[in-house]
Design an enzyme around this catalytic site. Structure first.
Site, PDB file in Angstrom:
ATOM      1  N   ASP A 102       0.832  -1.196   0.000  1.00 47.39           N
ATOM      2  CA  ASP A 102       0.000   0.000   0.000  1.00 47.39           C
ATOM      3  C   ASP A 102       0.873   1.255   0.000  1.00 47.39           C
ATOM      4  O   ASP A 102       2.087   1.192   0.215  1.00 47.39           O
ATOM      5  CB  ASP A 102      -1.064  -0.045   1.105  1.00 47.39           C
ATOM      6  CG  ASP A 102      -0.493  -0.095   2.492  1.00 47.39           C
ATOM      7  OD1 ASP A 102       0.309   0.796   2.821  1.00 47.39           O
ATOM      8  OD2 ASP A 102      -0.854  -1.010   3.255  1.00 47.39           O
ATOM      9  N   ARG A 103       0.241   2.384  -0.237  1.00 48.81           N
ATOM     10  CA  ARG A 103       0.976   3.643  -0.458  1.00 48.81           C
ATOM     11  C   ARG A 103       1.926   3.967   0.694  1.00 48.81           C
ATOM     12  O   ARG A 103       3.040   4.460   0.498  1.00 48.81           O
ATOM     13  CB  ARG A 103      -0.029   4.788  -0.661  1.00 48.81           C
ATOM     14  CG  ARG A 103       0.538   5.984  -1.391  1.00 48.81           C
ATOM     15  CD  ARG A 103      -0.557   6.995  -1.674  1.00 48.81           C
ATOM     16  NE  ARG A 103      -1.107   7.525  -0.430  1.00 48.81           N
ATOM     17  CZ  ARG A 103      -0.606   8.552   0.239  1.00 48.81           C
ATOM     18  NH1 ARG A 103       0.451   9.199  -0.240  1.00 48.81           N
ATOM     19  NH2 ARG A 103      -1.143   8.954   1.363  1.00 48.81           N
TER      20      ARG A 103
END
Ligand code: URA
Length: 236
Positions: A102-103
């Site tokens: 994820d980011r």
């Protein structure tokens, strides 16, 4: 495969654009002799503007993903593809990320254009362990290791419990987690389920392959030894 198609598939341009590159003499052999679209030549002998041609289909590379980058070809904000040569996004088949980070997660991300290999690495059926270094917002309670190892932890809105995961305590707010699945935001949700919050998350290893000294935002192709290492099963 015809040279025009081969070079176009590597993302250098459309077939029309690659044909124009041949016409303008930009495509040569290793000795600088101009090549023609119908020539037969070994891949590693081809040069474009004096540079070796990108590797043929079957690439596997690792990227040290920084925090703040999204695993997507088109999304808002910074994308992992901005850290790779632009041609990699245009290749056919595309060089795709193997699973996602994820980011806000950093660390080891693999990319390949080989669909079977991608499946072998990411499918939970193959149980390839992924290692995460985690820092937590709150102290551990002491029961987390047993809960994660139980194979019974049910995450919100999921139908199946999580497969057993291994946790090693480093300090009250620092642990290493080994999981064999890749569910959406899995590690963050695991800690949310036991009343904690993940502050930083970093993937350091997949199978027997470590990120080691690859610098943040750097990438490199994996060699045969590293490909093999990926599928050696280290202890959790
Ligand atoms: N678990 C998460 O929560 N995020 C990741 O990126 C990977 C595993």
């Amino acid at each position: 495969m015809k040279l025009v198609k081969l070079i176009a598939n590597l993302g250098y341009g459309s077939r029309k654009e690659v044909t124009a590159m041949f016409r303008s003499g930009r495509i040569t052999d290793a000795n600088g002799e101009v090549l023609y679209a119908d020539d037969q030549i070994e891949h590693d002998q081809i040069r474009i503007d004096d540079e070796p041609l990108d590797p043929p289909a079957g690439v596997l590379l690792m990227l040290h993903k920084p925090v703040g980058y999204t695993c997507s070809t088109k999304d808002h904000g910074e994308l992992i593809y901005e850290l790779l040569p632009p041609r990699f996004r245009l290749r056919s088949p595309i060089v795709a990320n193997v699973g996602r980070l994820d980011r806000d997660t950093s660390g080891l991300l693999l990319l390949t254009d080989d669909g079977a290999l991608l499946h072998r690495i990411s499918s939970p059926r193959h149980k390839l362990p992924k290692f995460y270094e985690v820092t937590l917002a709150r102290d551990l309670k002491g029961n987390e290791e047993a809960i994660f190892a139980s194979g019974k932890l049910m995450l919100e809105s999921e139908k199946e419990p999580l497969a057993p995961a291994h946790m090693t305590v480093i300090s009250n707010r620092q642990v290493r987690i080994t999981v064999t699945e890749g569910r959406y935001h899995q590690v963050r949700r695991m800690f949310a389920a036991v009343g904690n919050h993940v502050e930083t998350l970093h993937r350091s290893q997949i199978g027997g392959l470590m990120l080691s000294d690859l610098m943040v935002a750097e990438w490199r192709m994996l060699n045969e030894t590293e490909r093999h290492l990926l599928f050696t099963q280290p202890p959790p």
